[in-house]
Scaffold this active site. Structure first.
Site, mmCIF file in Angstrom:
data_model
loop_
_atom_site.group_PDB
_atom_site.id
_atom_site.type_symbol
_atom_site.label_atom_id
_atom_site.label_comp_id
_atom_site.label_asym_id
_atom_site.label_seq_id
_atom_site.Cartn_x
_atom_site.Cartn_y
_atom_site.Cartn_z
ATOM 1 N N ASP A 13 21.576 -56.356 17.176
ATOM 2 C CA ASP A 13 20.493 -56.537 16.204
ATOM 3 C C ASP A 13 19.748 -57.855 16.388
ATOM 4 O O ASP A 13 19.256 -58.443 15.413
ATOM 5 C CB ASP A 13 21.028 -56.428 14.766
ATOM 6 C CG ASP A 13 21.717 -55.105 14.516
ATOM 7 O OD1 ASP A 13 21.320 -54.110 15.157
ATOM 8 O OD2 ASP A 13 22.652 -55.070 13.691
ATOM 9 N N LYS A 16 16.125 -56.776 19.999
ATOM 10 C CA LYS A 16 15.882 -56.266 21.358
ATOM 11 C C LYS A 16 14.722 -55.274 21.370
ATOM 12 O O LYS A 16 13.894 -55.297 22.279
ATOM 13 C CB LYS A 16 17.154 -55.587 21.906
ATOM 14 C CG LYS A 16 18.346 -56.538 22.014
ATOM 15 C CD LYS A 16 19.599 -55.823 22.472
ATOM 16 C CE LYS A 16 20.148 -54.831 21.465
ATOM 17 N NZ LYS A 16 20.661 -55.425 20.227
ATOM 18 N N LYS A 18 12.077 -54.978 19.459
ATOM 19 C CA LYS A 18 10.778 -55.644 19.377
ATOM 20 C C LYS A 18 10.407 -56.302 20.711
ATOM 21 O O LYS A 18 9.273 -56.186 21.169
ATOM 22 C CB LYS A 18 10.796 -56.710 18.275
ATOM 23 C CG LYS A 18 9.519 -57.497 18.322
ATOM 24 C CD LYS A 18 9.466 -58.753 17.542
ATOM 25 C CE LYS A 18 8.374 -59.608 18.174
ATOM 26 N NZ LYS A 18 7.729 -60.516 17.259
ATOM 27 N N GLY A 40 20.248 -49.253 16.899
ATOM 28 C CA GLY A 40 19.083 -49.061 16.036
ATOM 29 C C GLY A 40 18.100 -50.138 16.441
ATOM 30 O O GLY A 40 18.308 -51.301 16.122
ATOM 31 N N HIS A 41 17.094 -49.778 17.208
ATOM 32 C CA HIS A 41 16.143 -50.762 17.729
ATOM 33 C C HIS A 41 14.814 -50.602 17.003
ATOM 34 O O HIS A 41 14.178 -49.545 17.088
ATOM 35 C CB HIS A 41 15.972 -50.579 19.242
ATOM 36 C CG HIS A 41 17.223 -50.879 20.018
ATOM 37 N ND1 HIS A 41 17.313 -50.788 21.385
ATOM 38 C CD2 HIS A 41 18.448 -51.304 19.598
ATOM 39 C CE1 HIS A 41 18.543 -51.125 21.772
ATOM 40 N NE2 HIS A 41 19.241 -51.431 20.698
ATOM 41 N N THR A 130 29.990 -47.502 13.687
ATOM 42 C CA THR A 130 28.808 -46.868 13.096
ATOM 43 C C THR A 130 29.080 -45.395 12.763
ATOM 44 O O THR A 130 28.223 -44.732 12.182
ATOM 45 C CB THR A 130 27.621 -46.929 14.079
ATOM 46 O OG1 THR A 130 28.026 -46.275 15.291
ATOM 47 C CG2 THR A 130 27.225 -48.364 14.381
ATOM 48 N N GLN A 225 23.417 -52.938 21.646
ATOM 49 C CA GLN A 225 24.491 -53.802 21.132
ATOM 50 C C GLN A 225 24.309 -55.237 21.666
ATOM 51 O O GLN A 225 23.207 -55.613 22.001
ATOM 52 C CB GLN A 225 25.890 -53.261 21.464
ATOM 53 C CG GLN A 225 26.260 -51.974 20.746
ATOM 54 C CD GLN A 225 25.617 -50.732 21.318
ATOM 55 O OE1 GLN A 225 25.737 -50.449 22.495
ATOM 56 N NE2 GLN A 225 24.919 -49.977 20.498
HETATM 57 P P1 GDP Z 1 17.868 -54.646 17.808
HETATM 58 O O1 GDP Z 1 18.983 -53.711 17.517
HETATM 59 O O2 GDP Z 1 18.297 -55.801 18.647
HETATM 60 O O3 GDP Z 1 16.642 -53.977 18.372
HETATM 61 O O4 GDP Z 1 17.443 -55.269 16.416
HETATM 62 P P2 GDP Z 1 17.241 -54.470 15.034
HETATM 63 O O5 GDP Z 1 15.976 -53.707 15.114
HETATM 64 O O6 GDP Z 1 18.480 -53.736 14.656
HETATM 65 O O7 GDP Z 1 17.150 -55.664 14.016
HETATM 66 C C1 GDP Z 1 16.179 -56.650 14.144
HETATM 67 C C2 GDP Z 1 15.379 -56.717 12.839
HETATM 68 O O8 GDP Z 1 14.623 -57.892 12.827
HETATM 69 C C3 GDP Z 1 14.382 -55.585 12.704
HETATM 70 O O9 GDP Z 1 14.204 -55.299 11.348
HETATM 71 C C4 GDP Z 1 13.102 -56.200 13.288
HETATM 72 O O10 GDP Z 1 11.933 -55.590 12.785
HETATM 73 C C5 GDP Z 1 13.239 -57.602 12.815
HETATM 74 N N1 GDP Z 1 12.651 -58.639 13.668
HETATM 75 C C6 GDP Z 1 12.568 -58.696 15.024
HETATM 76 N N2 GDP Z 1 12.062 -59.885 15.410
HETATM 77 C C7 GDP Z 1 11.838 -60.582 14.270
HETATM 78 C C8 GDP Z 1 11.347 -61.892 14.004
HETATM 79 O O11 GDP Z 1 11.033 -62.675 14.891
HETATM 80 N N3 GDP Z 1 11.282 -62.262 12.685
HETATM 81 C C9 GDP Z 1 11.642 -61.450 11.669
HETATM 82 N N4 GDP Z 1 11.536 -61.905 10.409
HETATM 83 N N5 GDP Z 1 12.124 -60.218 11.889
HETATM 84 C C10 GDP Z 1 12.222 -59.803 13.171
HETATM 85 P P1 IMO Z 2 22.007 -52.493 18.392
HETATM 86 O O1 IMO Z 2 21.699 -51.889 19.737
HETATM 87 C C1 IMO Z 2 24.996 -54.144 15.724
HETATM 88 C C2 IMO Z 2 29.035 -52.488 16.000
HETATM 89 C C3 IMO Z 2 29.567 -51.707 14.836
HETATM 90 C C4 IMO Z 2 31.041 -52.013 14.964
HETATM 91 C C5 IMO Z 2 31.254 -52.025 16.467
HETATM 92 C C6 IMO Z 2 31.779 -50.724 17.048
HETATM 93 O O2 IMO Z 2 21.135 -52.001 17.306
HETATM 94 O O3 IMO Z 2 22.058 -53.974 18.501
HETATM 95 P P2 IMO Z 2 30.641 -48.368 17.482
HETATM 96 O O4 IMO Z 2 29.933 -47.433 16.551
HETATM 97 O O5 IMO Z 2 29.799 -48.842 18.618
HETATM 98 O O6 IMO Z 2 31.962 -47.841 17.941
HETATM 99 O O7 IMO Z 2 31.003 -49.647 16.568
HETATM 100 O O8 IMO Z 2 29.995 -52.319 17.032
HETATM 101 N N1 IMO Z 2 27.743 -52.014 16.546
HETATM 102 C C7 IMO Z 2 26.581 -52.652 16.377
HETATM 103 N N2 IMO Z 2 26.270 -53.747 15.654
HETATM 104 N N3 IMO Z 2 24.040 -53.538 16.460
HETATM 105 C C8 IMO Z 2 24.344 -52.466 17.197
HETATM 106 O O9 IMO Z 2 23.467 -51.908 18.054
HETATM 107 C C9 IMO Z 2 25.642 -51.943 17.149
HETATM 108 N N4 IMO Z 2 26.259 -50.888 17.731
HETATM 109 C C10 IMO Z 2 27.540 -50.956 17.360
HETATM 110 O O10 IMO Z 2 29.025 -52.171 13.621
HETATM 111 O O11 IMO Z 2 31.290 -53.297 14.484
HETATM 112 MG MG MG Z 3 19.915 -52.813 15.883
#
Ligand code: GDP
Ligand code: IMO
Ligand code: MG
Length: 427
Positions: A13, A16, A18, A40-41, A130, A225
């Site tokens: 999270d 990535k 973005k 969840g990207h 998850t 991840q």
């Molecule tokens: P990922 O799994 O690495 O793609 O990240 P996620 O999408 O799960 O979580 C990142 C969250 O931060 C999302 O809600 C994005 O919209 C948000 N986000 C990404 N870059 C920024 C930033 O620079 N500032 C803020 N405030 N939010 C951001």
């Molecule tokens: P993105 O790509 C954050 C975490 C779960 C748990 C552990 C194992 O959006 O960054 P799993 O379902 O993979 O067996 O769970 O890994 N986890 C993540 N945490 N971002 C993710 O993906 C994750 N994918 C798995 O919360 O702790």
């Molecule tokens: Mg994510």
């Protein structure tokens, strides 16, 4: 740059989605090589928010090829739902811009059930997965009992392999967990109907990637991840079941590691983690709560509140080094606006010992304390800043100090969720 690995340098999270969406403007191909719908990207384009679980984050740019490589654990139901969801929002998705490896392992309904049952079985020792079936599907892959996307295209083969595996899974579900087993016929019918819909997307994605590279096309490898969730190098056993960084690309994409030209890590300006497991710089108090609210830190896949804490220079140095990162992107810098002081973890301490480097020799990070150093914060809104020199002095000082502590250059800053909310710094 012809091929770039973009990976999470923390616990996932990091933003990535973005950053991949942003970098995809200059790429021809975006490829996932590991993980599954546990990812969840999020990509935000002009107030429209897209959360992608399996489809690479290049899909919002017309004309790019998005690859789901053989190392991805594909839940075909989620994949088709995602395709439908994007189409309903006016995004064209077909065999010309989305290709799926025939060799990718399938996540079927029994994997998801076993994921949840196994967590229940573990009780307080649970991982906090998850629930997307990731662990059980990768376990089958290693046990050589898995089913693959290509199997779905041949109904007889699919039935035969499903039957062989379901007999064992059902025994486990019924006898160990005391739950209702799956009905072979129903499971078969549910998935057999899908094969036809998936067929137009299925290709030899490894050959596609290798040939495209040889022809000079540019490829972005989208890690899911983060490195601290990596099966081998993360905070085991509180990890996911794949190799999340550069090391996953060779086996997971069928692409030669010797041809990966650049590696870019992504890390937030602070830290978050979802699920169980050690998190040395976690802030359990009001400041952690404030980070969660200001950063909207709720899981994009499960909606769970993310645990929040401070930037951890010790683990970032480790994950960037493990991947040979040429640079990294610091995201969510805007979320730190308004904090009086910003702590950063600069060393670990355990049992009277101080660790300046990540203590991978310890059996676990449990009981680790962090040594925090504080930097002055800033009050100005930075979400509209697009040039580095326009950032408040304190923000620049924070960035430069963290960069120095980590030892790898920060090549891009992100100051908001929108596509254009970035400050280039060498990329
Ligand atoms: P990922 O799994 O690495 O793609 O990240 P996620 O999408 O799960 O979580 C990142 C969250 O931060 C999302 O809600 C994005 O919209 C948000 N986000 C990404 N870059 C920024 C930033 O620079 N500032 C803020 N405030 N939010 C951001
Ligand atoms: P993105 O790509 C954050 C975490 C779960 C748990 C552990 C194992 O959006 O960054 P799993 O379902 O993979 O067996 O769970 O890994 N986890 C993540 N945490 N971002 C993710 O993906 C994750 N994918 C798995 O919360 O702790
Ligand atoms: Mg994510």
């Amino acid at each position: 740059m012809p091929s770039t690995s973009v990976f999470g340098a923390q616990w996932g999270d990091e933003g990535k989605g973005k950053i991949i969406d942003r970098l995809a403007r200059e790429a021809d191909i975006v490829a996932r090589y590991q993980g599954g719908a546990n990812a969840g990207h999020t990509v935000v384009v002009a107030d429209e928010k897209y959360v992608l679980h399996l489809i690479p984050s290049g899909i919002l740019h017309p004309g790019k090829i998005n690859v789901i490589g053989n190392g991805v654990a594909v839940d075909p139901l989620v994949l088709l739902e995602e395709v439908d969801g994007l189409r309903q929002r006016g995004i064209a998705v077909d065999g010309s811009n989305l290709v799926v490896s025939a060799g990718a392992h399938l996540i079927l309904e029994h994997h998801k059930r076993l994921d949840i049952l196994s967590e229940r079985w573990k009780g307080t020792g649970r991982i906090g997965t998850t629930g997307r079936g990731i662990g059980p599907a990768y376990a089958d892959k290693c046990s050589r009992t898995g089913l693959r996307v290509g199997d779905l295209l041949d109904a007889d083969r699919f039935r035969e392999r499903l039957e062989a595996t379901l007999i064992e899974k059902n025994a486990w579900i019924a006898k160990v967990h005391g739950e209702e087993p799956f009905d072979l016929e129903q499971s078969f019918q549910r998935y057999a109907a899908i094969g036809e819909r998936l067929a137009p997307f299925v290709r030899d994605t490894g050959a596609l990637l290798r040939r495209s590279y040889a022809e000079g096309r540019s490829i972005l490898f989208e890690g899911a991840q983060g490195m601290l969730l990596d099966l081998d190098h993360g905070t085991y056993p509180y990890v996911t079941s794949s190799n999340t960084g550069v090391g996953g690309i060779g086996p997971g994409a069928g692409f030669p590691p010797s041809k990966i030209d650049r590696a870019i890590g992504i890390a937030k300006a602070y830290c978050t983690r979802v699920g169980e497991g050690p998190f040395p710089s976690e802030d359990h108090g009001a400041q952690g709560e404030r980070l969660r609210e200001l950063g909207c830190e709720y899981g994009a896949t499960t909606g769970r509140p993310r645990r929040c804490g401070w930037f951890d220079a010790v683990s970032a140095r480790y994950t960037l080094e493990l991947n040979g990162a040429d640079g990294w992107v610091m995201t969510n810098l805007d979320v730190l606006t308004s904090f009086e002081e910003i702590p950063v973890a600069v060393a670990y301490e355990a049992r009277g010992e101080r660790y300046a480097e990540y203590p991978a020799s310890l059996p676990s990070l449990d009981g680790i304390e962090v040594v925090l150093e504080k930097r002055p914060g800033w009050k100005e809104d930075i979400t509209g800043v697009r040039r580095y020199e326009d950032l408040p002095q304190a923000a620049r000082a924070y960035v430069e100090w963290v960069e120095e502590a980590v030892g790898t250059p920060i090549v891009l800053l992100s100051v908001g969720p929108e596509r254009d909310q970035v400050i280039p710094r060498g990329i």
